[in-house]
Write a protein that holds these residues in place. Sequence first.
Motif, PDB file in Angstrom:
ATOM      1  N   ALA A   1       0.239   0.525  11.679  1.00  0.00           N
ATOM      2  CA  ALA A   1      -0.466   1.423  10.785  1.00  0.00           C
ATOM      3  C   ALA A   1       0.467   2.576  10.422  1.00  0.00           C
ATOM      4  O   ALA A   1       1.176   3.109  11.291  1.00  0.00           O
ATOM      5  CB  ALA A   1      -1.732   1.941  11.437  1.00  0.00           C
TER       6      ALA A   1
ATOM      7  N   ALA B   1      -1.151  -8.388   5.194  1.00  0.00           N
ATOM      8  CA  ALA B   1      -1.427  -9.162   6.410  1.00  0.00           C
ATOM      9  C   ALA B   1      -0.890 -10.572   6.269  1.00  0.00           C
ATOM     10  O   ALA B   1      -0.742 -11.105   5.160  1.00  0.00           O
ATOM     11  CB  ALA B   1      -2.925  -9.201   6.691  1.00  0.00           C
TER      12      ALA B   1
ATOM     13  N   HIS C   1      -1.820  -5.940  -0.006  1.00  0.00           N
ATOM     14  CA  HIS C   1      -2.735  -4.803   0.131  1.00  0.00           C
ATOM     15  C   HIS C   1      -3.663  -4.699  -1.070  1.00  0.00           C
ATOM     16  O   HIS C   1      -4.857  -4.370  -0.939  1.00  0.00           O
ATOM     17  CB  HIS C   1      -1.918  -3.523   0.299  1.00  0.00           C
ATOM     18  CG  HIS C   1      -2.741  -2.310   0.598  1.00  0.00           C
ATOM     19  ND1 HIS C   1      -3.407  -1.597  -0.374  1.00  0.00           N
ATOM     20  CD2 HIS C   1      -3.010  -1.683   1.771  1.00  0.00           C
ATOM     21  CE1 HIS C   1      -4.048  -0.576   0.174  1.00  0.00           C
ATOM     22  NE2 HIS C   1      -3.821  -0.608   1.481  1.00  0.00           N
TER      23      HIS C   1
ATOM     24  N   SER D   1      -5.195  -4.387   3.504  1.00  0.00           N
ATOM     25  CA  SER D   1      -3.965  -4.322   4.292  1.00  0.00           C
ATOM     26  C   SER D   1      -3.049  -5.470   3.901  1.00  0.00           C
ATOM     27  O   SER D   1      -3.520  -6.564   3.587  1.00  0.00           O
ATOM     28  CB  SER D   1      -4.266  -4.420   5.792  1.00  0.00           C
ATOM     29  OG  SER D   1      -3.071  -4.423   6.566  1.00  0.00           O
TER      30      SER D   1
ATOM     31  N   GLY E   1       0.819  -1.201   0.000  1.00  0.00           N
ATOM     32  CA  GLY E   1       0.000   0.000   0.000  1.00  0.00           C
ATOM     33  C   GLY E   1       0.856   1.255   0.000  1.00  0.00           C
ATOM     34  O   GLY E   1       1.954   1.280   0.570  1.00  0.00           O
TER      35      GLY E   1
ATOM     36  N   HIS F   1       1.944   2.763   3.497  1.00  0.00           N
ATOM     37  CA  HIS F   1       2.991   1.968   4.142  1.00  0.00           C
ATOM     38  C   HIS F   1       4.339   2.242   3.489  1.00  0.00           C
ATOM     39  O   HIS F   1       5.348   2.417   4.191  1.00  0.00           O
ATOM     40  CB  HIS F   1       2.642   0.482   4.046  1.00  0.00           C
ATOM     41  CG  HIS F   1       3.668  -0.424   4.673  1.00  0.00           C
ATOM     42  ND1 HIS F   1       3.483  -1.060   5.871  1.00  0.00           N
ATOM     43  CD2 HIS F   1       4.921  -0.805   4.251  1.00  0.00           C
ATOM     44  CE1 HIS F   1       4.536  -1.780   6.173  1.00  0.00           C
ATOM     45  NE2 HIS F   1       5.433  -1.643   5.200  1.00  0.00           N
TER      46      HIS F   1
ATOM     47  N   ASP G   1     -10.580  -4.433   6.158  1.00  0.00           N
ATOM     48  CA  ASP G   1     -10.088  -3.382   5.275  1.00  0.00           C
ATOM     49  C   ASP G   1      -8.836  -3.836   4.535  1.00  0.00           C
ATOM     50  O   ASP G   1      -8.115  -4.734   5.002  1.00  0.00           O
ATOM     51  CB  ASP G   1      -9.770  -2.123   6.087  1.00  0.00           C
ATOM     52  CG  ASP G   1     -11.012  -1.427   6.610  1.00  0.00           C
ATOM     53  OD1 ASP G   1     -12.088  -1.610   6.004  1.00  0.00           O
ATOM     54  OD2 ASP G   1     -10.898  -0.710   7.621  1.00  0.00           O
TER      55      ASP G   1
ATOM     56  N   ARG H   1      -0.413  -7.859  11.334  1.00  0.00           N
ATOM     57  CA  ARG H   1      -0.184  -6.751  10.415  1.00  0.00           C
ATOM     58  C   ARG H   1       0.946  -5.870  10.922  1.00  0.00           C
ATOM     59  O   ARG H   1       1.208  -5.797  12.126  1.00  0.00           O
ATOM     60  CB  ARG H   1      -1.452  -5.903  10.276  1.00  0.00           C
ATOM     61  CG  ARG H   1      -2.586  -6.602   9.542  1.00  0.00           C
ATOM     62  CD  ARG H   1      -3.823  -5.717   9.448  1.00  0.00           C
ATOM     63  NE  ARG H   1      -4.428  -5.494  10.755  1.00  0.00           N
ATOM     64  CZ  ARG H   1      -5.352  -4.567  11.007  1.00  0.00           C
ATOM     65  NH1 ARG H   1      -5.703  -3.731  10.038  1.00  0.00           N
ATOM     66  NH2 ARG H   1      -5.864  -4.444  12.216  1.00  0.00           N
TER      67      ARG H   1
END
Length: 338
Positions: free
Chosen positions: A335, A284, A315, A282, A78, A81, A280, A332
């Motif tokens: 954030a 992971a 993501h 992400s 993402g 990130h 959502d 994860r």
Amino acid sequence: MPTKNPIKLPANQPPQFYRGGAAIAALRGAESGKEFGPEDWVASTTTLFGQDETGLTKLPDGRWLRDAVRADPESWLGAKHVAAFSDSTALLVKLLDAGQRLPVHFHPSNSFARQHFDSHFGKTEAWIVVGTSGDDPRVYPGFKETVDRKTVDNWVREQDTEAMLGALNSVPVQPGDNVYIPAGLPHAIGEGVFVVELQQPTDFSLTIEWRDFLDSPEKGHLGIGFDAALQALDTSARDPESIIRRTAGVTESTVDLLVPGAAEFFRADRLSPKPSLDLDPSFAVLVVLDGHGALKTEHGGELALAKGDTVVVPHSAGQAEVSGELTLIRCRPPAPGA
């Protein structure tokens, strides 16, 4: 083409210096009689200390996950990130089955790792206890009382195992207990404790109890000498309850497993769909502890899930839904902006 599909990953068990692995084999439903290592590095872009490739996860198409992420970081991680952490996943997940007590050790902070190991990341970690065996499974997080650094230095020189271990908190654990281990905190995991471990993506362990575990003291201090290594040790007293969250009796469909301070480094939730949960987008890592179900993603299709599966989710898979009679751990990175 951007990476969109969640991917199931096989076991990845680099060689270690201690015994264990039966609980990993049982979780994965592996054939009996085969030898296993005590650690399974899941979705790993990290190597064993001093190694070029050992420890890395290989994808089904033959690429190292590390190289795939570097080639297309925004799809995997993402844009937010990447802005915060560049092309690092900022996370390593392990299954760790302690077939014997681990030695007393600790890990460097980000600043110490930059100074001594030329690394952006130190090694803060957390243990999600998912299984125990034996008569007295326990962990040893932090000193019971503040210890003078000279005393620690003497313990290391004499390899006084009894004194080192005796100075640590000794805490019995059960599945559902979750322990946060900040950088610098001395610790050990006891025999019979099986955890999903989240950590920063390095292999920096400074091992003060090296005798009977490591081949030489040099492997204990990673080549920087114990005089330097002990500067990273937290010698203050620690209340173990301040770093433990106990969730065995919590029945919500989504359970935040870690104490609040951990969110700066990683996030972990226990998911129990009733009957489904929306997630959502992400990056992971999923570890399925029990049951059967499915992961349906906006852009990456549907993937069947069952006990023992480990899955990396990019993501770019988009919005997701997990459903079925199952329990899984979702791991994860922090954030962005945490």
